[in-house]
Design an enzyme around this catalytic site. Structure first.
Site, PDB file in Angstrom:
ATOM      1  N   TYR A   1       0.827  -1.204   0.000  1.00 41.28           N
ATOM      2  CA  TYR A   1       0.000   0.000   0.000  1.00 41.28           C
ATOM      3  C   TYR A   1       0.862   1.254   0.000  1.00 41.28           C
ATOM      4  O   TYR A   1       2.068   1.209   0.245  1.00 41.28           O
ATOM      5  CB  TYR A   1      -0.955   0.002   1.198  1.00 41.28           C
ATOM      6  CG  TYR A   1      -0.322   0.377   2.526  1.00 41.28           C
ATOM      7  CD1 TYR A   1      -0.506   1.651   3.070  1.00 41.28           C
ATOM      8  CD2 TYR A   1       0.449  -0.530   3.247  1.00 41.28           C
ATOM      9  CE1 TYR A   1       0.067   2.009   4.289  1.00 41.28           C
ATOM     10  CE2 TYR A   1       1.010  -0.195   4.463  1.00 41.28           C
ATOM     11  CZ  TYR A   1       0.818   1.077   4.977  1.00 41.28           C
ATOM     12  OH  TYR A   1       1.378   1.428   6.183  1.00 41.28           O
TER      13      TYR A   1
ATOM     14  N   ARG B   1       8.120   4.208  -4.775  1.00 42.77           N
ATOM     15  CA  ARG B   1       8.174   3.208  -3.709  1.00 42.77           C
ATOM     16  C   ARG B   1       7.157   2.100  -3.946  1.00 42.77           C
ATOM     17  O   ARG B   1       7.429   0.921  -3.671  1.00 42.77           O
ATOM     18  CB  ARG B   1       7.961   3.845  -2.336  1.00 42.77           C
ATOM     19  CG  ARG B   1       8.165   2.854  -1.187  1.00 42.77           C
ATOM     20  CD  ARG B   1       8.150   3.528   0.161  1.00 42.77           C
ATOM     21  NE  ARG B   1       6.868   4.172   0.442  1.00 42.77           N
ATOM     22  CZ  ARG B   1       6.622   4.918   1.525  1.00 42.77           C
ATOM     23  NH1 ARG B   1       7.582   5.105   2.420  1.00 42.77           N
ATOM     24  NH2 ARG B   1       5.440   5.475   1.718  1.00 42.77           N
TER      25      ARG B   1
ATOM     26  N   ARG C   1      -7.937 -20.796  -1.635  1.00 45.62           N
ATOM     27  CA  ARG C   1      -6.818 -20.499  -0.753  1.00 45.62           C
ATOM     28  C   ARG C   1      -5.664 -21.450  -1.027  1.00 45.62           C
ATOM     29  O   ARG C   1      -5.847 -22.663  -1.051  1.00 45.62           O
ATOM     30  CB  ARG C   1      -7.262 -20.601   0.706  1.00 45.62           C
ATOM     31  CG  ARG C   1      -6.200 -20.195   1.723  1.00 45.62           C
ATOM     32  CD  ARG C   1      -6.717 -20.380   3.139  1.00 45.62           C
ATOM     33  NE  ARG C   1      -5.771 -19.885   4.145  1.00 45.62           N
ATOM     34  CZ  ARG C   1      -4.729 -20.581   4.608  1.00 45.62           C
ATOM     35  NH1 ARG C   1      -4.500 -21.799   4.140  1.00 45.62           N
ATOM     36  NH2 ARG C   1      -3.923 -20.054   5.511  1.00 45.62           N
TER      37      ARG C   1
ATOM     38  N   LYS D   1       6.544  -1.994   1.810  1.00 48.63           N
ATOM     39  CA  LYS D   1       5.385  -1.414   2.503  1.00 48.63           C
ATOM     40  C   LYS D   1       4.175  -2.329   2.326  1.00 48.63           C
ATOM     41  O   LYS D   1       3.281  -2.085   1.510  1.00 48.63           O
ATOM     42  CB  LYS D   1       5.104  -0.004   1.976  1.00 48.63           C
ATOM     43  CG  LYS D   1       4.201   0.829   2.880  1.00 48.63           C
ATOM     44  CD  LYS D   1       4.139   2.266   2.389  1.00 48.63           C
ATOM     45  CE  LYS D   1       3.210   3.124   3.237  1.00 48.63           C
ATOM     46  NZ  LYS D   1       3.722   3.341   4.604  1.00 48.63           N
TER      47      LYS D   1
ATOM     48  N   GLU E   1      12.534   2.356  14.041  1.00 46.59           N
ATOM     49  CA  GLU E   1      11.618   3.398  13.566  1.00 46.59           C
ATOM     50  C   GLU E   1      10.395   3.412  14.463  1.00 46.59           C
ATOM     51  O   GLU E   1      10.287   2.633  15.403  1.00 46.59           O
ATOM     52  CB  GLU E   1      11.229   3.145  12.112  1.00 46.59           C
ATOM     53  CG  GLU E   1      10.587   1.784  11.883  1.00 46.59           C
ATOM     54  CD  GLU E   1      10.422   1.444  10.416  1.00 46.59           C
ATOM     55  OE1 GLU E   1      10.433   2.366   9.569  1.00 46.59           O
ATOM     56  OE2 GLU E   1      10.272   0.248  10.096  1.00 46.59           O
TER      57      GLU E   1
END
Length: 286
Positions: free
Chosen positions: A33, A52, A101, A150, A182
């Protein structure tokens, strides 16, 4: 007003947007995301977020469903349809719905799932928190080893936010091998003397888009930047501390694990960097 969201090529009322229960984003957290801020109806640092996004997708061997120009058009359309002046556009791409799945990745015939939506945050650049600063606690960093991607797997950062809330503070900083990596949703910095200190880029931290811009502006303002890990003890003994993120911009940190940083108030470096960042980003907004 019901928001308009974007789902796989269609602009829909949020109440009508549906994703399959077999989507790998839901079953496996198999997706990435980005969040782009909007100020004055324009997108902040959009090129950085696109770059990114492309890197995150590539690292997970996922196809990028749109060109940068197409992403920009979708973002602008959502901002217009939802009448966003200040706020955010959230973008998520998952590996899609293979129809069942399975741990194995589906073949290239399975299209990614693309979702975008907006959140209105009037006056977000004038947040009163910037004049007060944040209080943070430290918690062990037990996340997976590819924090530079991310992904939508945000369980532990969410748990960290709740640990901070239960402790009566604003956020948490992750600590690994004795050093700060972070924040739960931001990059972390301290200021000592004339030096801004922040952890160097690696797979240990997210390569923050706001981080890159702020460090560039700091260098242009003749500030000294030192990229290395720092400890909680160093943070408590620092002159200032702050965090950066796409939605918080530059936000001072005034307390770490109960100890005041500096005089316990936002310092001049963080305050100035916030001013510079917002000024420059508004000039370059799309």
């Amino acid at each position: 007003m019901t928001r308009t969201v974007y789902l796989n090529g269609d602009y829909l009322p949020e109440t009508e947007a549906k994703v399959s229960v077999f989507d790998r984003g839901f079953l496996m957290a198999d997706g990435v995301y980005e969040v782009t801020s909007v100020l004055g109806g324009k997108l902040i640092d959009f090129g950085g977020h696109c770059a990114r996004l492309a890197r995150s997708l590539s690292e997970l061997e996922m196809q990028n469903p749109h060109s940068d120009a197409e992403w920009l058009a979708i973002h602008r359309e959502l901002v217009a349809r939802n009448e966003i002046t200040d706020g955010m556009v959230y973008l998520q791409v998952t590996r899609g719905n293979p129809g069942d799945r399975d741990f194995a990745f589906p073949g290239p015939d399975v299209a990614p799932t693309v979702v975008l939506f907006t959140q209105s945050k009037p006056g977000m650049a004038e947040s009163p928190q910037a004049a007060i600063g944040l209080k943070v606690i430290s918690i062990p960093d037990i996340r997976w080893g590819r924090r530079d991607i991310k992904t939508v797997q945000l369980l532990y950062p969410s748990m960290g936010k709740m640990m901070a809330k239960k402790a009566g503070v604003d956020d948490a900083w992750f600590v690994e091998d004795g050093a700060v990596t972070e924040g739960t949703s931001n990059n972390a910095y301290i200021v000592k003397g004339n030096r801004i200190i922040t952890r160097q880029l690696s797979s240990d931290i997210l390569h923050g888009i706001t981080r890159a811009a702020v460090l560039r502006f700091a260098a242009e303002a003749q500030m000294v930047v030192e990229e290395r890990p720092f400890t909680i003890d160093e943070a408590q003994a620092a002159d200032e501390a702050f965090i950066t993120s796409a939605s918080a911009f530059v936000m001072p940190v005034v307390q770490v694990d109960g100890g005041d940083v500096g005089n316990g108030k936002p310092g001049p470096v963080a305050t100035r960097l916030r001013e510079i960042y917002l000024d420059e980003m508004r000039k370059a907004a799309l």
